[in-house]
Design an enzyme around this catalytic site. Structure first.
Site, PDB file in Angstrom:
ATOM      1  N   ILE A   1      68.249  15.172 -28.462  1.00  0.00           N
ATOM      2  CA  ILE A   1      69.585  14.846 -28.664  1.00  0.00           C
ATOM      3  C   ILE A   1      69.705  13.429 -28.830  1.00  0.00           C
ATOM      4  O   ILE A   1      69.380  12.680 -27.826  1.00  0.00           O
ATOM      5  CB  ILE A   1      70.553  15.519 -27.753  1.00  0.00           C
ATOM      6  CG1 ILE A   1      70.393  16.997 -27.642  1.00  0.00           C
ATOM      7  CG2 ILE A   1      71.972  15.201 -28.346  1.00  0.00           C
ATOM      8  CD1 ILE A   1      70.579  17.651 -28.754  1.00  0.00           C
ATOM      9  N   LYS A   2      70.331  12.724 -29.750  1.00  0.00           N
ATOM     10  CA  LYS A   2      70.567  11.285 -29.823  1.00  0.00           C
ATOM     11  C   LYS A   2      71.978  10.905 -29.203  1.00  0.00           C
ATOM     12  O   LYS A   2      73.244  11.530 -29.649  1.00  0.00           O
ATOM     13  CB  LYS A   2      70.569  10.965 -31.501  1.00  0.00           C
ATOM     14  CG  LYS A   2      69.244  11.319 -32.042  1.00  0.00           C
ATOM     15  CD  LYS A   2      68.993  10.674 -33.572  1.00  0.00           C
ATOM     16  CE  LYS A   2      69.001   9.360 -33.790  1.00  0.00           C
ATOM     17  NZ  LYS A   2      68.614   9.051 -35.102  1.00  0.00           N
ATOM     18  N   ILE A   3      71.765  10.022 -28.365  1.00  0.00           N
ATOM     19  CA  ILE A   3      73.135   9.496 -27.832  1.00  0.00           C
ATOM     20  C   ILE A   3      73.293   7.867 -28.076  1.00  0.00           C
ATOM     21  O   ILE A   3      72.333   7.428 -27.908  1.00  0.00           O
ATOM     22  CB  ILE A   3      73.236   9.522 -26.336  1.00  0.00           C
ATOM     23  CG1 ILE A   3      73.082  10.961 -25.822  1.00  0.00           C
ATOM     24  CG2 ILE A   3      74.337   8.700 -25.749  1.00  0.00           C
ATOM     25  CD1 ILE A   3      73.207  11.171 -24.681  1.00  0.00           C
TER      26      ILE A   3
ATOM     27  N   LEU B   1      68.561  15.106 -33.288  1.00  0.00           N
ATOM     28  CA  LEU B   1      69.772  15.767 -33.734  1.00  0.00           C
ATOM     29  C   LEU B   1      70.925  14.941 -32.885  1.00  0.00           C
ATOM     30  O   LEU B   1      71.100  14.884 -31.667  1.00  0.00           O
ATOM     31  CB  LEU B   1      70.119  17.128 -33.539  1.00  0.00           C
ATOM     32  CG  LEU B   1      71.490  17.623 -33.794  1.00  0.00           C
ATOM     33  CD1 LEU B   1      71.694  17.597 -35.406  1.00  0.00           C
ATOM     34  CD2 LEU B   1      71.684  19.113 -33.444  1.00  0.00           C
TER      35      LEU B   1
END
Length: 371
Positions: A140-142, A109
């Site tokens: 979590i996508k950064i 996400l």
């Protein structure tokens, strides 16, 4: 034989670059896990915009949410729908996560693309999303922007699984891998106990977009030498990134953490759908097969590879040729670093535009529901 099984035997996990309520509720996601050996799912604002803004799959859920709270903002409405998709997909993949002891089984996400250049806001949003979804197999996508690099370190140190996205250059890859190693170093110093799990991470290195950007520059030069490089630079760039991975994570930079049981940060090949119809529709799968990697496939590419994909270890082939091709590009006056910087900026802007388009579409739907 289904070609995805021998891929897994060669050390490559296949993740699906798509998510939707229909995919989950229809049982198709579960079928792909069972039959295609699917090992993960990724999402981004463009994927959610395509899923939610068209058709009626989310209308019933929207009505229920708006009945409960008509004051929900468009962003809150989107997140309520997205979080539910992510949780359901994570639950489908939880047996994979458990069986691989956290090696696979993740659902990704993304933080808001509008935060890509704000380190502190990115870190805060990562923690907010992590706490909201409440699934151990969430990633979590950064984005790997200059602001994203220190955010990666902080979030890995906090024990959060991170999918680093929108990487295009070798320097960017080096910065990301070092950010991960620094984060694990802090984590090793602060882990509450030796049994606490290490966070997982993948480094999403985008592929086909490089050819889409470089090929027109080669066409403009038009010489035989230039045209001979068409469709080759993206694969070369990815293979050189994989060499950096091997040197970093199986060499001295990671030796201490590896001895403590910390996992490597696997390269994930993103943007592997073929955009040029003149090229094979599975070229960015067949030519990037190797251990300790993930390939995230859009549904169309996954179907094509299931139909006619060929499996053999190709990722470490032609490294000298890859070096030569990138050097030749430089001799022709094409600055690959400048191209990849622009691709990252364009990628952030495209995701931000999709995010805004999605919120606008949800606003239109809520108006229709209200009427």
């Amino acid at each position: 034989m289904n070609p995805f099984e021998p891929l897994l035997q060669l050390g490559q996990s296949i993740w699906l670059d798509s998510i939707s309520r229909d995919l989950i509720n229809s049982g198709e996601l579960q079928r792909m896990v069972n039959e295609d050996k699917l090992r993960g799912v990724t999402s981004n604002p463009t994927i959610f915009e395509q899923a939610m803004a068209h058709g009626q799959s989310y209308d019933h859920a929207m009505r229920q949410l708006l009945r409960s709270n008509r004051q929900l903002s468009d962003k809150d409405l989107f997140e309520a729908l997205a979080f539910e998709d992510i949780r359901m997909a994570a639950d489908v993949l939880r047996p994979v996560y458990d069986a691989t002891q956290g090696g696979d089984g993740y659902v990704s996400l993304e933080v808001s693309p509008h935060l890509a250049n704000d380190m502190e806001a990115t870190v805060a949003d990562v923690h907010r999303l992590w706490n909201a979804v409440q699934r151990p197999n969430l990633m979590i996508k950064i984005p790997a922007t200059p602001a994203g690099i220190p955010a990666i370190t902080q979030c890995i140190a906090a024990g959060i699984n991170i999918n680093v996205t929108l990487m295009f250059s070798l320097q960017n890859y080096a910065d990301v891998s070092q950010a991960y190693i620094r984060g694990l170093g802090h984590r090793a110093d602060t882990k509450p106990d030796s049994a606490a799990p290490w966070p997982a991470s993948v480094a999403s290195f985008f592929v086909s977009r490089v050819d889409s950007a470089v090929d027109p520059l080669l066409d403009k030069i038009g010489t035989t030498e230039a045209l001979s490089l068409r469709g080759k630079i993206a694969i070369a760039n990815a293979r050189l990134a994989y060499q950096r991975f091997r040197e970093t994570f199986y060499g001295e930079p990671f030796a201490g953490l590896r001895a403590q049981g910390a996992p490597v940060q696997r390269p994930l090949w993103g943007s592997t759908g073929t955009k040029n119809p003149a090229y094979s529709d599975v070229m960015y799968v067949e030519q990037l097969i190797g251990p300790d990697t993930v390939n995230t496939l859009p549904p169309k590419t996954m179907a094509a590879f299931r139909d006619h994909g060929r499996v053999r270890p190709t990722l470490q082939e032609g490294i000298e040729q890859a070096d030569a091709d990138v050097a030749k590009l430089r001799e022709l006056g094409i600055d690959l670093d400048a191209v990849t910087r622009q691709l990252q900026e364009d990628g952030v802007a495209a995701f931000a535009a999709s995010y805004d388009k999605l919120l606008a579409a949800l606003n239109g739907k809520r108006q229709s529901i209200a009427a």
